[in-house]
Design an enzyme around this catalytic site. Structure first.
Site, PDB file in Angstrom:
ATOM      1  N   GLU A 281       0.836  -1.207   0.000  1.00  0.00           N
ATOM      2  CA  GLU A 281       0.000   0.000   0.000  1.00  0.00           C
ATOM      3  C   GLU A 281       0.875   1.265   0.000  1.00  0.00           C
ATOM      4  O   GLU A 281       0.719   2.144   0.862  1.00  0.00           O
ATOM      5  CB  GLU A 281      -0.999  -0.035   1.165  1.00  0.00           C
ATOM      6  CG  GLU A 281      -1.915  -1.237   1.074  1.00  0.00           C
ATOM      7  CD  GLU A 281      -3.207  -1.147   1.897  1.00  0.00           C
ATOM      8  OE1 GLU A 281      -3.324  -0.283   2.765  1.00  0.00           O
ATOM      9  OE2 GLU A 281      -4.108  -1.977   1.628  1.00  0.00           O
TER      10      GLU A 281
ATOM     11  N   GLU B 279      -4.828  -8.871  -0.542  1.00  0.00           N
ATOM     12  CA  GLU B 279      -5.672  -8.592   0.635  1.00  0.00           C
ATOM     13  C   GLU B 279      -7.104  -8.494   0.143  1.00  0.00           C
ATOM     14  O   GLU B 279      -7.412  -7.666  -0.727  1.00  0.00           O
ATOM     15  CB  GLU B 279      -5.260  -7.281   1.325  1.00  0.00           C
ATOM     16  CG  GLU B 279      -3.953  -7.392   2.076  1.00  0.00           C
ATOM     17  CD  GLU B 279      -3.574  -6.150   2.872  1.00  0.00           C
ATOM     18  OE1 GLU B 279      -4.483  -5.430   3.334  1.00  0.00           O
ATOM     19  OE2 GLU B 279      -2.363  -5.912   3.019  1.00  0.00           O
TER      20      GLU B 279
HETATM   21  O1  AHR Z   1      -5.318  -6.101   6.708  1.00  0.00           O
HETATM   22  C1  AHR Z   1      -5.281  -4.935   7.493  1.00  0.00           C
HETATM   23  C2  AHR Z   1      -4.573  -3.767   6.782  1.00  0.00           C
HETATM   24  O2  AHR Z   1      -5.318  -3.418   5.642  1.00  0.00           O
HETATM   25  C3  AHR Z   1      -3.216  -4.053   6.230  1.00  0.00           C
HETATM   26  O3  AHR Z   1      -2.217  -3.928   7.188  1.00  0.00           O
HETATM   27  C4  AHR Z   1      -3.063  -2.993   5.179  1.00  0.00           C
HETATM   28  O4  AHR Z   1      -2.211  -3.384   4.134  1.00  0.00           O
HETATM   29  C5  AHR Z   1      -4.502  -2.765   4.714  1.00  0.00           C
HETATM   30  O5  AHR Z   1      -4.812  -1.422   4.701  1.00  0.00           O
END
Ligand code: AHR
Length: 511
Positions: A193, A316
């Site tokens: 990110e 994610e």
């Molecule tokens: O999964 C929780 C958080 O979500 C992670 O640390 C981040 O990469 C995303 O914003």
């Protein structure tokens, strides 16, 4: 005569009412393998995911192997986890791997700057993580700190875990720390990110910096054969994808990572188990956005990489709701709604297997859409766990393209298909179909044309419960588990059945 016309009309109406959800398989178009890596997981130093959830410590009274909970290992093994991403997430953006090696009582204590400023004793580090992956038979996927770390630190991590004995002081140190041979880690995420917690960079700046990491982490002749994963967008910022794909040459990138959580309002995410029907619809509508998100990113990737050499990696994904107080940071309940998200999302990934070749559910234990929840010595498997277990039949199987005509769920001016499906055939020639009825109000008739009359037998399993809010709890851990489903009938290459509301069914079809 009147009676005859009435009967005819009723028949026609009945036919239309019952042929809305039509699935047609196209076995003649099957050519793509569904990578098992689509079924990957993500474990971050966040709340009770690692500490307490996965890692109890070797002096814990709980059964453990090198500190990792035995019950958790056994449950995860049953999912055939293909890969595990670690140590974050945002945590990776501040993590220095050297803090987590060597004798435990000498390891540095740090503050977890990303998650609650909790004290972190680094008891779970590189050795513990890579040994856990070996126990699980999963490929490790390491996320490099591109924010507060350095190129040199990343280079040294690669050398420490991958280079052969005797190569440098680093490999000597690895041996001193008890590991005799390299782990050969293939998957490396360069940044996380980077448009937000990973450094708030522009796409231009990120892609230039990425190239410094991607060149230095491999040796000059590129002999390391690392699978380097660049940061992609976490929203509809498709300009980010465009810039990264344009700026990074094909020889320096193997994967592009994107993130998408099924959140309808980041400032009011709604409860994880007492949500309204309206909130249910909105969550599922956001989950369905994954289809558009993959299509739009793929379109851009196709421009720069028409042969699809670069994998699209959704590292994610999942539902994200308000946390339950006092249970750990980002701890939430996991209901049938989460089973719907998992079933639908995995079908989307399968159907895009030509480009989507890895994905990681966020997160493994006690955080967000977890497959496992723990409370002291107790452990339970969530509805999401059961979907992952039912869908493992698709891992490395050949995708059968489908056409789907589905009824819609409608709310105001928003809609989404009520039915989601994907199909594959495995090495034993068994055909598997995973079908989800996202509709929380009605059962749906399903008709499937297999496109091949050779199939004679069908059996199946179903995961469902009366309400989308139903979940497993520590007092009733097996309320929701897969049951056998024998309502599908197969005649002349066609399967028909009634799919109950909020349910996931996986059918196995054989000759
Ligand atoms: O999964 C929780 C958080 O979500 C992670 O640390 C981040 O990469 C995303 O914003």
């Amino acid at each position: 005569m009147k009676k005859f016309i009435l009967i005819l009309l009723t028949g026609v109406l009945f036919h239309f009412a019952h042929s809305q959800n039509e699935i047609i398989l196209k076995p003649e178009e099957a050519k793509t393998e569904i990578s098992r890596h689509i079924y990957g997981h993500f474990a971050e130093h966040l709340g009770r995911c690692i500490y307490d959830g996965i890692y109890a410590g070797s002096d814990s009274p709980l059964a453990n192997k090198d500190g990792v909970r035995t019950d958790v290992i056994e449950a995860l093994k049953n999912l055939n986890i293909p890969n595990l991403r670690w140590p974050g997430g945002c945590f990776a953006d501040t993590y220095h791997w050297k803090d987590g090696i060597g004798p435990k009582d000498e390891r540095k204590h740090i503050e977890n700057l990303s998650w609650g400023n909790e004290r972190e004793d680094n008891g779970f580090g590189t050795h513990e993580f890579l040994d856990l992956c070996e126990q699980l038979g999963a490929e490790p996927y390491l996320a490099v700190n591109m924010n507060s770390g350095s190129v040199q630190e990343a280079v040294e991590w690669v050398q420490y875990v991958n280079h052969k004995n005797g190569s440098s002081d680093l490999t000597d140190l690895r041996q001193e720390n008890g590991r005799d041979k390299p782990w050969n880690v293939k998957y490396w995420g360069i940044g996380n990110e980077s448009w937000d917690c990973g450094g708030d960079m522009t796409a231009e700046y990120y892609s230039n910096l990425y190239k410094r990491y991607a060149t230095a982490m491999t040796s000059y002749a590129n002999t390391e054969k690392l699978f380097r994963i660049a940061v992609g967008p976490g929203s509809d910022d498709y300009a980010w994808t465009e810039t990264v794909m344009k700026n990074i040459p094909a020889k320096r990138i193997e994967g592009l990572s994107v993130h998408h959580y099924s959140v309808f309002d980041w400032s009011a995410k709604g409860p994880s188990d007492t949500f309204s029907d309206e909130e249910y619809f909105k969550t599922m509508h956001r989950a369905w956005f994954m289809e558009e998100f993959i299509n739009k990113n793929s379109e851009i990737m196709d421009k720069y990489d028409p042969d699809k050499n670069v994998a699209l990696i959704v590292d994610e994904w999942g539902g994200w709701y308000e946390s339950i107080p006092d249970k750990g940071i980002l701890y939430q309940q996991n209901t049938i709604r989460d089973a719907m998200i998992a079933g639908m999302t995995l079908n989307i990934f399968n159907n895009h297997a030509d480009r989507v070749r890895m994905a990681n559910l966020a997160q493994t234990v006690n955080v967000l859409q977890a497959v496992i929840l723990t409370e002291g010595e107790k452990m339970l498997l969530t509805p999401t766990y059961h979907v992952m277990e039912m869908y493992k039949v698709h891992q490395d199987a050949k995708l059968i393209p489908i056409s789907l005509n589905s009824e819609k769920m409608v709310n105001g001016n928003q809609s989404l298909p009520a039915i989601s499906v994907s199909a594959s055939v495995d090495s034993q020639n068994l055909l598997h179909l995973s079908i989800v009825n996202v509709d929380n109000e009605k059962d749906h008739p399903i008709s499937i044309d297999l496109g091949d009359a050779k199939y004679k037998k069908v059996s199946g399993r179903i995961l469902t419960s009366e309400s989308v809010r139903d979940h497993n709890s520590f007092s009733d851990p097996d309320k929701i588990t897969p049951r056998s489903f024998n309502k599908a009938t197969l005649k002349k290459g066609k399967i028909t059945f009634e799919l109950p509301k909020n349910s996931v069914v996986v059918l196995e079809v054989s000759e």
